[in-house]
Design a protein around this motif. Structure first.
Motif, mmCIF file in Angstrom:
data_model
loop_
_atom_site.group_PDB
_atom_site.id
_atom_site.type_symbol
_atom_site.label_atom_id
_atom_site.label_comp_id
_atom_site.label_asym_id
_atom_site.label_seq_id
_atom_site.Cartn_x
_atom_site.Cartn_y
_atom_site.Cartn_z
ATOM 1 N N THR A 46 5.988 34.306 23.123
ATOM 2 C CA THR A 46 7.417 34.088 23.288
ATOM 3 C C THR A 46 8.183 35.289 22.776
ATOM 4 O OG1 THR A 46 6.877 31.848 22.609
ATOM 5 C CG2 THR A 46 9.200 32.338 22.979
ATOM 6 N N THR A 87 2.912 39.106 28.677
ATOM 7 C CA THR A 87 1.964 38.336 29.483
ATOM 8 C C THR A 87 1.857 36.918 28.925
ATOM 9 O OG1 THR A 87 0.763 40.396 29.829
ATOM 10 C CG2 THR A 87 -0.355 38.374 30.486
ATOM 11 N N THR A 88 1.698 36.815 27.615
ATOM 12 C CA THR A 88 1.753 35.494 26.962
ATOM 13 C C THR A 88 2.570 35.640 25.678
ATOM 14 O OG1 THR A 88 -0.221 35.861 25.606
ATOM 15 C CG2 THR A 88 -0.580 34.881 27.780
#
Lengths: 394, 229
Positions: free
Chosen positions: B64, B61-62
């Motif tokens: 890297t 979702t968030t």
């Protein structure tokens, strides 16, 4: 290579569920077979009607009082023998036309009796219409001029009234009046439920006396030249209109008759094909349904394939091929069944059936298209499955 | 050398009936080439979610996530599938072998999606099956093989594309302890000899103890054994 794998997997999946595959295919099989059979019957009927109209003779022009169109009641004819003579001068000779007065009458020989279509005609009928004789001869000019009581029988009438006897020279009773048989027509057979062998031809003049009338119902003219047929029709109609002011006459050609009949049969064939198409549609819905079941059942397999590197498109193509394979196999089976059924119908019933390559190709193409159309939603659903959820499904 | 997988402050939130349920609350983890790690933790700690992310089956979702050096954020489903195909091998608790399909064809499956020809697929698949000790079982179907043999076939399938990372989700969960030990020994041997990084998710502490490092998870976070910061 991916494509080959998709084919292999699709075949394998269909084989693994033979009963289900067969039942699903059945919908398509019936649909395609119905299209092939019904179109064959429609086309066969059209061909038969065309060949009958053509078989009447060539360059024919039919002249009747009133307007010729469907839904119009026939008009009582004002024409008489003098009109026939006038028209024969317009068309260039008595042997170019014939006239008729028709009625339904009962004929008797001994105890045998038969309801026939009685036609009072001129001796020129066989030169205008194509009509072969099996026995004896046709009416002569002097038969017509002297209103002689002689008759030429349709093949079926001769069979039923005289059996194996040669009827030529024998007496029969037409509406209570004695007639002598001079000839028998060659067999024409049944077509579209109408027996074409139940006609009895007698001289027009004898028919007028028998029926107590001086009327002539219709004229048939054989044009010397097909290109001038319309012009000739106009001349005949003009002559008749002049002789009977205020009454309408029509001249129709074979092409016009064919056009009207062709339209009716075309609509009929279309309706039949549409009904068959609906069953194909129902078959397609069945395919769609089963493909959705198949996708659900093989959710884990889809998840695994995706985990090892199958792209969404690979999965979609795999299921689409399965659906198309299902419907085209059904299509081929249906084609075979349809062709077989059409041949059987043509052989065993009076209904004509002509298999046309376009209907067979169309049915096959449509079955493949049904696979694509009804397979695409389940296949896309399979392609879009989230691999995480798919793998977790037990 | 590029790490097999690198995660930086990765979160994953699921939407359940409009409710946001966080499964991972910020995880950073690097699995270097040739690593041998075990992820342990109670149910619901986020082990499986993390493994799905590491395997490129899911996207964060968030944060890297780099698989073999490539950021998954910029990849569509097709590109991600191709990346999984080349760089990651999966071994599942339930084996997930295709029924009615021979061992060699099961192993060759990833090569189908790699676009290899049938002959080459067979050749490579038999080589790998040989290596996991099933060279004599090529034509057998899954239902003709024991549980341990089935899991060996699955391991061969995970290895056939020569990936840099092998992800194993409870690989011994469906096996008895002796067979489980054999499968683990095979994974260790493969890790040692071919240098493929192995990450396994397990409940079993004995299994976890054999790994070079243990990553402990709780409530969507790594609580021990994460990257040295």
């Amino acid at each position: 290579m991916r494509f080959a794998e998709a084919w292999r997997v699709a075949l394998d999946a269909l084989r693994a569920n033979r009963l289900r595959t067969g039942l699903t295919m059945l919908g398509v099989v019936i649909g395609v077979a119905a299209v092939v059979v019904l179109v064959a019957i429609g086309t066969g009927a059209k061909q038969e009607v065309e060949s009958q109209v053509q078989g009447l003779g060539s360059n024919l022009l039919l002249v009747v009082p009133g307007k010729v169109s469907f839904g119009n009641a026939p008009t009582i004819s004002p024409m008489t023998m003098s009109d026939v003579n006038a028209v024969s001068r317009v068309v260039g000779g008595r042997d170019r036309l014939t006239a008729s007065l028709s009625s339904g009458e009962t004929v008797r020989v001994g105890t045998a009796s038969q309801y026939v279509s009685l036609l009072g005609v001129l001796e020129t009928t066989p030169t205008v219409f194509t009509r072969d004789l099996a026995q004896g001869g046709y009416l002569t000019r002097s038969d017509v001029d002297t209103a002689r009581r002689v008759a030429v029988l349709g093949w079926g009438v001769a069979q039923r009234l005289f059996g194996d006897r040669d009827p030529v020279g024998l007496q029969m009773d037409v509406a209570g009046v004695r007639f002598r048989v001079v000839g028998v027509f060659a067999k024409l057979g049944q077509s579209l439920g109408v027996d074409r062998d139940d006609e009895v031809h007698i001289p027009l003049t004898a028919a007028q006396r028998l029926l107590g009338t001086s009327r002539v119902d219709a004229l048939a003219i054989k044009a010397p030249d097909g290109s001038r047929i319309g012009e000739l029709g106009d001349q005949v109609v003009a002559e008749l209109t002049q002789r009977h002011p205020g009454i309408e006459f029509s001249a129709v050609t074979q092409d016009q008759i064919l056009g009207v009949l062709g339209q009716i049969l075309g609509v009929l064939t279309g309706v039949l094909a549409a009904i068959a198409g609906i069953s194909l549609l129902v078959g397609g819905v069945g395919v769609s349904n089963i493909m959705l079941v198949s996708v659900r059942e093989r959710t884990r397999e889809i998840g695994l394939r995706k985990a090892v590197g199958a792209r969404p498109r690979d999965i979609t193509v795999q299921f689409l091929i399965e659906a198309v394979l299902l419907t085209t196999l059904g299509g081929v089976t249906g084609m075979g069944l349809g062709i077989g059924a059409a041949l059987l119908v043509a052989a065993l019933s009076p209904v004509p059936a002509a298999i046309t390559w376009w209907s067979v190709t169309l049915a096959f193409g449509v079955s493949a298209a049904v696979g694509i159309v009804f397979g695409v939603v389940p296949a896309q659903r399979a392609g879009r499955l989230d691999p995480v959820i798919a793998l977790r499904t037990e | 050398m590029t790490a097999a997988v690198e995660a930086h402050e990765v979160t994953r939130t699921y939407q359940l009936d409009g409710l946001a349920v966080p499964a991972l609350r910020g995880v950073s983890l690097t699995v270097p080439a040739g690593d041998y790690a075990a992820i342990v933790g109670p149910s619901g700690s986020g082990k499986s979610t993390l493994m799905h992310l590491l395997g490129g089956l899911d996207r964060p979702t968030t944060g890297t996530l780099l698989l073999a050096g490539r950021d998954v954020a910029g990849l569509g489903p097709a590109d991600l599938a191709a990346l999984r195909n080349r760089t990651i091998g999966f071994v599942f608790q339930a084996f997930h072998l295709l029924p009615r399909t021979s061992a060699v064809d099961n192993v060759a499956l990833p090569l189908v999606y790699a676009g290899l020809r049938a002959g080459e697929r067979r050749r490579r698949a038999s080589d790998v099956l040989d290596r996991v000790g099933l060279g004599h079982r090529l034509k057998h179907r899954p239902n003709q093989l024991s549980g341990g043999e089935q899991q060996r076939v699955a391991i061969a399938r995970a290895l056939v594309t020569s990936p840099s990372l092998l992800l194993a989700d409870e690989p011994t969960g469906n096996l008895d302890s002796a067979t489980g030990a054999e499968v683990l020994a095979l994974l260790e041997e493969l890790n040692r000899e071919s240098g493929v990084a192995v990450v396994l998710v397990t409940h079993d502490h004995e299994v976890a103890a054999r790994a070079r490092r243990q990553i402990r998870m709780r409530d969507g976070r790594i609580v021990a054994g994460g990257d040295p910061s």
